[in-house]
Write an enzyme that holds these catalytic residues in place. Structure first.
Site, PDB file in Angstrom:
ATOM      1  N   HIS A  53     -64.916   0.786  62.872  1.00 37.03           N
ATOM      2  CA  HIS A  53     -63.619   0.766  62.191  1.00 37.03           C
ATOM      3  C   HIS A  53     -63.416  -0.625  61.596  1.00 37.03           C
ATOM      4  O   HIS A  53     -62.977  -0.742  60.459  1.00 37.03           O
ATOM      5  CB  HIS A  53     -62.506   1.131  63.163  1.00 37.03           C
ATOM      6  CG  HIS A  53     -61.192   1.326  62.489  1.00 37.03           C
ATOM      7  ND1 HIS A  53     -61.000   2.262  61.499  1.00 37.03           N
ATOM      8  CD2 HIS A  53     -59.998   0.684  62.638  1.00 37.03           C
ATOM      9  CE1 HIS A  53     -59.738   2.200  61.081  1.00 37.03           C
ATOM     10  NE2 HIS A  53     -59.115   1.244  61.745  1.00 37.03           N
ATOM     11  N   CYS A  55     -55.270   6.120  59.604  1.00 43.24           N
ATOM     12  CA  CYS A  55     -56.586   5.685  59.116  1.00 43.24           C
ATOM     13  C   CYS A  55     -57.737   6.480  59.721  1.00 43.24           C
ATOM     14  O   CYS A  55     -58.896   6.244  59.377  1.00 43.24           O
ATOM     15  CB  CYS A  55     -56.760   4.195  59.377  1.00 43.24           C
ATOM     16  SG  CYS A  55     -55.403   3.249  58.686  1.00 43.24           S
ATOM     17  N   PHE A  96     -53.109   4.030  63.177  1.00 44.64           N
ATOM     18  CA  PHE A  96     -51.821   3.675  63.779  1.00 44.64           C
ATOM     19  C   PHE A  96     -51.283   4.898  64.535  1.00 44.64           C
ATOM     20  O   PHE A  96     -51.342   6.027  64.047  1.00 44.64           O
ATOM     21  CB  PHE A  96     -50.808   3.290  62.704  1.00 44.64           C
ATOM     22  CG  PHE A  96     -51.009   1.900  62.130  1.00 44.64           C
ATOM     23  CD1 PHE A  96     -51.909   1.012  62.684  1.00 44.64           C
ATOM     24  CD2 PHE A  96     -50.260   1.484  61.029  1.00 44.64           C
ATOM     25  CE1 PHE A  96     -52.077  -0.258  62.164  1.00 44.64           C
ATOM     26  CE2 PHE A  96     -50.418   0.216  60.503  1.00 44.64           C
ATOM     27  CZ  PHE A  96     -51.332  -0.657  61.068  1.00 44.64           C
ATOM     28  N   LYS A 108     -66.029  -2.049  55.576  1.00 43.20           N
ATOM     29  CA  LYS A 108     -64.735  -2.476  55.023  1.00 43.20           C
ATOM     30  C   LYS A 108     -64.807  -3.909  54.510  1.00 43.20           C
ATOM     31  O   LYS A 108     -63.948  -4.342  53.744  1.00 43.20           O
ATOM     32  CB  LYS A 108     -63.645  -2.360  56.099  1.00 43.20           C
ATOM     33  CG  LYS A 108     -63.246  -0.939  56.455  1.00 43.20           C
ATOM     34  CD  LYS A 108     -62.069  -0.900  57.421  1.00 43.20           C
ATOM     35  CE  LYS A 108     -61.677   0.531  57.769  1.00 43.20           C
ATOM     36  NZ  LYS A 108     -62.611   1.174  58.702  1.00 43.20           N
ATOM     37  N   HIS A 153     -59.994  -1.568  53.157  1.00 45.68           N
ATOM     38  CA  HIS A 153     -59.589  -0.487  54.059  1.00 45.68           C
ATOM     39  C   HIS A 153     -58.933   0.627  53.247  1.00 45.68           C
ATOM     40  O   HIS A 153     -57.835   0.455  52.719  1.00 45.68           O
ATOM     41  CB  HIS A 153     -58.615  -1.039  55.099  1.00 45.68           C
ATOM     42  CG  HIS A 153     -58.333  -0.105  56.230  1.00 45.68           C
ATOM     43  ND1 HIS A 153     -58.788   1.192  56.263  1.00 45.68           N
ATOM     44  CD2 HIS A 153     -57.637  -0.291  57.389  1.00 45.68           C
ATOM     45  CE1 HIS A 153     -58.376   1.768  57.378  1.00 45.68           C
ATOM     46  NE2 HIS A 153     -57.677   0.887  58.075  1.00 45.68           N
ATOM     47  N   GLU A 213     -62.935  -3.163  69.699  1.00 43.50           N
ATOM     48  CA  GLU A 213     -63.931  -2.126  69.399  1.00 43.50           C
ATOM     49  C   GLU A 213     -65.326  -2.548  69.862  1.00 43.50           C
ATOM     50  O   GLU A 213     -66.072  -1.748  70.434  1.00 43.50           O
ATOM     51  CB  GLU A 213     -63.944  -1.821  67.900  1.00 43.50           C
ATOM     52  CG  GLU A 213     -64.896  -0.672  67.532  1.00 43.50           C
ATOM     53  CD  GLU A 213     -64.886  -0.343  66.049  1.00 43.50           C
ATOM     54  OE1 GLU A 213     -64.261  -1.087  65.267  1.00 43.50           O
ATOM     55  OE2 GLU A 213     -65.526   0.667  65.669  1.00 43.50           O
TER      56      GLU A 213
END
Length: 413
Positions: free
Chosen positions: A303, A163, A401, A335, A340, A314
Site C-alpha cells: 500500500h 483506498c 480509511f 505509488k 495515490h 505495513e
C-alpha cells in the site's frame, strides 16, 4: 471451485495512458507528479499531484457521451475498451448473460458535484441543476455504463471501501467466477478527484505531501523524510475469466488469481493499527485462500503511501507474516511513481503485479534518498531502479480509511 485467470488488462495512469506506456513507466521508474493543471492551486498548501496527461476523452468516446459522464467514468470506459480488446474476446460470440461488471471508485464524481455547488452558490439562487448531476456523480455509474456499452447482462455493481475499493471489486469478481456464477467479469476501478475539495480536504488532514519545491520526488515511500502522499488519478481494468472458458477459446493468459482476503483494523478512522493486526490477518488469510506458503511469494506491491505511520506499520506486518523469507522478497510501492489513486489504487497496482509476473521484474520504489532507522535494512524495497527476477507469485496490498484491508495474490499459470 473454478480456477480464475487474467486474460485482458487496460490502464490509464499518471505515468502512461495505455498498458504499454504504464509498463514502460514502471520499468524506467518515472515520476508522474507535476503542478496541478485542472484548477488554480496557488492558494493551497499542496500545489502538485499525479494527473493523467494528454487525455482527450473525445478521442475515445462520443462527444455527447463525454458531456454526460464524469472524468472517472470516462477513464473506466476507455480502460475497459483497452482490456476487452486485449482479451481477444469475440463479443458477438460470448454468452453476455454470463458476463458481469464489478467496478470501484472511492469517491465517484466529485468534480461534477463541486462544479454544481459552485454554480449554484455563485448564481442567482434559483436552482438550475444539470439533469445529469446525479447519474454523473454516483459511484456505480461506471459499472452501469460499461454494461450498457457492451450488453453485459451478468452481475453489475460497485464496491466502495476508500483506498481498498478496487481490490474489493477484484476480490468479488474472483469469488463470483470461482463459484461458477459467471464466465467473465470486467473489473477494476477508476478515480478522478484532483479537485479543490479533495486537495483542500486532504491538506486539512495533513495527509498530503507539501513538498512544492521538489514535487517530482515528493512521493517517497519508506524514505526517512516522507511527508505524506501525492494524490493521483486514473483507472485500471482487468478481465477475469474462468480458466476452462479461456483455454477453450485459446486466450492469452497473463496469470491466475489464486487468493484474496479482506479484514478490518477496527481501530481508527485514518490511522493504521499500531500492532498491524488487520494487515497481518489479511495477508495470512490471502495465502491460506491460495494454498500458498510465505516462501511462495516473490514480489509484494505494498500500500506504501509515503505517510510516516502507515509505511512502517505495513513493513512490520510483512516481517511478521513472512519471517525470514521477508528479506528474499522484492517489495515496492509503485505509488512513488503514480501517486495515490485512492479507489483505483488496487486496480492499477494489481496490474503492476500482473506485469511483474508476465515480464519477470520488480517495479521500483523511486525517490529514495535517506534510510529510515525504523525500517529493517535487510528488506529489499527495490529502491530507485526496477530489478529483474523470476516472479512466480505476487501479492498486492491495499488499505482504506475506516480500517479496510485487502490482499490479492496472482501466480503464473
Amino acid at each position: 471451485m473454478k480456477r480464475v485467470v487474467v486474460t485482458g488488462i487496460g490502464a490509464i495512469t499518471p505515468i502512461g495512458n495505455t498498458v504499454a506506456a504504464y509498463l514502460e513507466g514502471l520499468q524506467k521508474g518515472v515520476s508522474g507528479a507535476n503542478l496541478i493543471t485542472q484548477f488554480d492551486a496557488t492558494q493551497f498548501k499542496t500545489r502538485f499531484a499525479c494527473e493523467v496527461k494528454d487525455f482527450n476523452p473525445e478521442e475515445h468516446l462520443d462527444r455527447r457521451e463525454v458531456r454526460r459522464i464524469d472524468r472517472f467514468t470516462q477513464f473506466a470506459m476507455v480502460t475497459a475498451a483497452e482490456a476487452l480488446k486485449d482479451s481477444g474476446l469475440d463479443l458477438e460470440a460470448i454468452d453476455k448473460d454470463r458476463v458481469g461488471v464489478i467496478w470501484a471508485s472511492g469517491i465517484g464524481g466529485l468534480a461534477t458535484l463541486e462544479k454544481e455547488i459552485e454554480d449554484h452558490v455563485l448564481g442567482s439562487g434559483v436552482p438550475k441543476h444539470n439533469p445529469f448531476l446525479i447519474p454523473k456523480m454516483i459511484q456505480d455509474i461506471a459499472a452501469g455504463m460499461i454494461s450498457i456499452q457492451y450488453g453485459f447482462r451478468g452481475i453489475n455493481y460497485a464496491t466502495v471501501s476508500a483506498c481498498a475499493s478496487s481490490s474489493h471489486s477484484l476480490m468479488n469478481a474472483f469469488d463470483y467466477i470461482r463459484l461458477n456464477k459467471a464466465n467473465i467479469i470486467v473489473t477494476g476501478g477508476s478515480e478522478a478527484t484532483i479537485t479543490k475539495t479533495a486537495i483542500g480536504g486532504f491538506n486539512s488532514m495533513k495527509a498530503l505531501s507539501e513538498r512544492n519545491d521538489d514535487f517530482k520526488t515528493a512521493s517517497r515511500p519508506y524514505d526517512k523524510d516522507r511527508d505524506g502522499f501525492v494524490l493521483g488519478e486514473g483507472a485500471g481494468t482487468i478481465i477475469l475469466e474462468e480458466y476452462e472458458h479461456a483455454k477453450k477459446r485459446g486466450a492469452r493468459i497473463y496469470c491466475e488469481i489464486v487468493g484474496a482476503a479482506a479484514t478490518a483494523d477496527a481501530y481508527h478512522i485514518t490511522a493504521p493499527h499500531p500492532e498491524g493486526f488487520g494487515v497481518i490477518n489479511v495477508m495470512n488469510l490471502a495465502m491460506e485462500d491460495a494454498g500458498m506458503k510465505p516462501e511462495d511469494i516473490d514480489y509484494i506491491n505494498t500500500h506504501g503511501t509515503s505517510t510516516p505511520l502507515g509505511d512502517v506499520a505495513e513493513l512490520k506486518a510483512i516481517e511478521k507474516v513472512f519471517g525470514s523469507h521477508a528479506s528474499g522478497i522484492n517489495i515496492s510501492s509503485t505509488k512513488s511513481m503514480t501517486g495515490h489513486l485512492l479507489g483505483a489504487a488496487g486496480a492499477i497496482e494489481a496490474i503492476a503485479c500482473i506485469l511483474a509476473i508476465h515480464h519477470n521484474f520488480a517495479p521500483p520504489t523511486i525517490n529514495h534518498f535517506t534510510d529510515d532507522p525504523e525500517i529493517d535494512p535487510k528488506l529489499n524495497l527495490t529502491f530507485n531502479e526496477a530489478q529483474q527476477r523470476k516472479v512466480k507469485a505476487a501479492l498486492s496490498n491495499t488499505f482504506g480509511f475506516g480500517g479496510h484491508n485487502a490482499s490479492i495474490i496472482f501466480r503464473q499459470v
